[in-house]
Motif scaffolding. Structure first.
Motif, short mmCIF file in Angstrom:
data_model
loop_
_atom_site.label_atom_id
_atom_site.label_comp_id
_atom_site.label_asym_id
_atom_site.label_seq_id
_atom_site.Cartn_x
_atom_site.Cartn_y
_atom_site.Cartn_z
N SER A 94 0.56 -13.39 -12.28
CA SER A 94 0.60 -14.62 -11.73
C SER A 94 -0.31 -15.03 -10.58
O SER A 94 -0.53 -14.03 -10.01
CB SER A 94 2.13 -15.12 -11.49
N ALA A 95 -0.80 -16.46 -10.46
CA ALA A 95 -1.62 -16.76 -9.47
C ALA A 95 -0.74 -16.95 -8.00
O ALA A 95 0.41 -17.21 -8.21
CB ALA A 95 -2.40 -17.87 -9.64
N PRO A 96 -1.12 -16.20 -6.82
CA PRO A 96 -0.17 -16.35 -5.71
C PRO A 96 -0.10 -17.85 -5.18
O PRO A 96 1.01 -18.34 -4.62
CB PRO A 96 -1.02 -15.61 -4.69
N ASP A 97 -1.11 -18.75 -5.43
CA ASP A 97 -1.03 -20.17 -5.08
C ASP A 97 -2.10 -20.92 -6.02
O ASP A 97 -2.71 -20.25 -7.09
CB ASP A 97 -1.33 -20.18 -3.72
N MET A 98 -2.20 -22.21 -5.81
CA MET A 98 -3.01 -22.97 -6.31
C MET A 98 -4.48 -23.10 -5.66
O MET A 98 -5.27 -23.96 -6.05
CB MET A 98 -2.34 -24.27 -6.50
N GLN A 99 -4.70 -22.20 -4.87
CA GLN A 99 -6.03 -22.44 -4.22
C GLN A 99 -7.00 -21.12 -4.65
O GLN A 99 -7.88 -20.72 -4.17
CB GLN A 99 -5.97 -22.13 -2.74
N ARG A 100 -6.81 -20.55 -5.75
CA ARG A 100 -7.37 -19.62 -6.45
C ARG A 100 -7.69 -18.20 -5.64
O ARG A 100 -8.41 -17.35 -5.92
CB ARG A 100 -8.89 -20.25 -6.98
N THR A 101 -6.44 -18.19 -4.94
CA THR A 101 -6.36 -16.80 -4.10
C THR A 101 -6.16 -15.31 -5.15
O THR A 101 -4.93 -15.80 -5.73
CB THR A 101 -5.30 -16.65 -3.09
N LEU A 102 -6.91 -14.63 -4.94
CA LEU A 102 -6.70 -13.39 -5.72
C LEU A 102 -5.64 -12.81 -5.34
O LEU A 102 -5.15 -12.39 -4.28
CB LEU A 102 -7.91 -12.66 -5.91
N PRO A 103 -4.64 -12.14 -6.40
CA PRO A 103 -3.37 -11.51 -6.00
C PRO A 103 -3.76 -9.81 -5.67
O PRO A 103 -4.92 -9.71 -6.21
CB PRO A 103 -2.65 -11.46 -7.26
N THR A 104 -2.86 -9.35 -4.82
CA THR A 104 -3.08 -7.90 -4.68
C THR A 104 -2.55 -7.04 -5.73
O THR A 104 -1.42 -7.22 -6.18
CB THR A 104 -2.43 -7.50 -3.40
N ILE A 105 -3.46 -6.29 -6.52
CA ILE A 105 -3.12 -5.51 -7.52
C ILE A 105 -3.12 -4.10 -7.20
O ILE A 105 -3.88 -3.48 -6.48
CB ILE A 105 -3.95 -5.80 -8.82
N LYS A 106 -1.87 -3.34 -7.59
CA LYS A 106 -1.94 -1.98 -7.50
C LYS A 106 -2.18 -1.32 -9.07
O LYS A 106 -1.36 -1.39 -10.00
CB LYS A 106 -0.46 -1.51 -6.95
N ILE A 107 -3.22 -0.64 -8.94
CA ILE A 107 -3.71 -0.04 -10.19
C ILE A 107 -3.26 1.46 -10.33
O ILE A 107 -3.96 2.26 -9.34
CB ILE A 107 -5.25 0.02 -10.51
N ASP A 108 -2.53 2.02 -11.21
CA ASP A 108 -2.28 3.43 -11.13
C ASP A 108 -3.28 4.47 -11.61
O ASP A 108 -3.86 4.33 -12.54
CB ASP A 108 -0.98 3.48 -12.03
N LYS A 109 -3.70 4.87 -10.54
CA LYS A 109 -4.95 5.77 -10.79
C LYS A 109 -4.53 6.85 -11.69
O LYS A 109 -5.71 7.79 -12.06
CB LYS A 109 -5.49 6.27 -9.45
N GLY A 110 -3.18 7.32 -11.55
CA GLY A 110 -3.11 8.50 -12.29
C GLY A 110 -2.89 8.23 -13.77
O GLY A 110 -2.48 9.03 -14.87
N LEU A 111 -3.05 6.86 -14.20
CA LEU A 111 -2.97 6.44 -15.76
C LEU A 111 -4.25 6.73 -16.12
O LEU A 111 -5.15 5.99 -16.02
CB LEU A 111 -2.48 5.08 -16.02
N LEU A 112 -4.36 7.90 -16.92
CA LEU A 112 -5.55 8.36 -17.72
C LEU A 112 -5.59 8.20 -19.10
O LEU A 112 -6.58 8.53 -19.86
CB LEU A 112 -6.09 9.63 -17.10
N SER A 113 -4.33 7.95 -19.56
CA SER A 113 -4.16 7.83 -21.25
C SER A 113 -4.01 6.49 -21.48
O SER A 113 -2.87 5.83 -20.95
CB SER A 113 -3.39 8.86 -21.74
#
Length: 234
Positions: free
Chosen positions: A113-132
């Motif tokens: 989801s978008a944090p607000d209506m100002q097109r602010t990009l959310p902070t995302i945590k990508i699992d670097k251990g996900l390799l499959s």
């Protein structure tokens, strides 16, 4: 001559209206048939379960094939696909370049989801251990009305209006495969609800019936009104 033109004009307008509505009805029928063929193709391609990404890419049309593959995600070059709707909420699809044995491929991790209506990009945590990975091969559509593909130039995370493989390949300095893998496994961080066919064939049939019904009504009402007007002139 002018009087004859005035008499013909209502018939011409009615005929054009009826023809246009019938054309839209037949177009919806064509869309229905296309969706039926697409659903049959999806069922056939996924009947044997998942295959490797390399195996899928040997197919003339790898779209809709379920795949499994190993890869290394590049979490420093996230791409946010703008204006994605989920349950009437506005957000982004998170696209991550992943290095695989088939080459670099864009992987859609899912919706956030978008944090607000100002097109602010959310902070995302990508699992670097996900390799499959497990997902579906897709080919994103192109909207000809969209001319702006990257609103933040060379800055990453990048906000884009649609996936432009040539543009992203240049910005990433990598040769990207012309596909996006839609991940299908469950994840608490992302919403994954990929639907290759959004509108069912039944809905297209319903719209076709409506357009043909409107065409019949327009012909009947137009004919009645013109006939009544003609009698009033007499």
């Amino acid at each position: 001559m002018a009087q004859r033109t005035r008499k013909l004009l209502p018939w011409v307008l009615t005929a054009i209206s009826v023809a246009a509505m019938c054309g839209l009805g037949f177009w919806q029928l064509e869309r229905m048939i296309q969706k039926q063929h697409r659903l049959a193709s999806i069922a056939q391609k996924q009947s044997n379960g998942s295959v490797s990404l390399l195996t899928a890419l040997t197919n003339d049309d790898p779209r809709d094939i379920a795949v499994t593959f190993d890869g290394e995600p590049d979490t420093t070059h996230l791409v946010f696909l703008d204006n994605q709707i989920q349950d009437k909420r506005v957000g982004y699809d998170v696209i991550v370049p992943v290095k695989t044995n088939a080459g670099w491929v864009l992987v859609n991790y899912g919706w956030v989801s978008a944090p607000d209506m100002q097109r602010t990009l959310p902070t995302i945590k990508i699992d670097k251990g996900l390799l499959s990975f497990r997902g579906i091969v897709s080919v994103p559509g192109i909207n000809p009305l969209i001319t702006e593909t990257n609103t933040q130039s060379l800055v990453f995370p990048a906000l884009v209006q649609q996936i432009d493989f040539a543009d992203l390949s240049q910005r990433l300095n990598r040769d990207l495969l012309p596909y996006v893998i839609q991940l299908t496994t469950d994840d608490v961080e992302f919403v994954r609800d990929f639907r290759p066919v959004v509108m069912s064939p039944e809905k297209h049939l319903g719209y076709a019936v409506q357009w043909f019904g409107l065409a019949i009504a327009a012909a009947a009402i137009g004919g009645f009104a013109i006939s009544k007007k003609g009698r009033s002139y007499e």
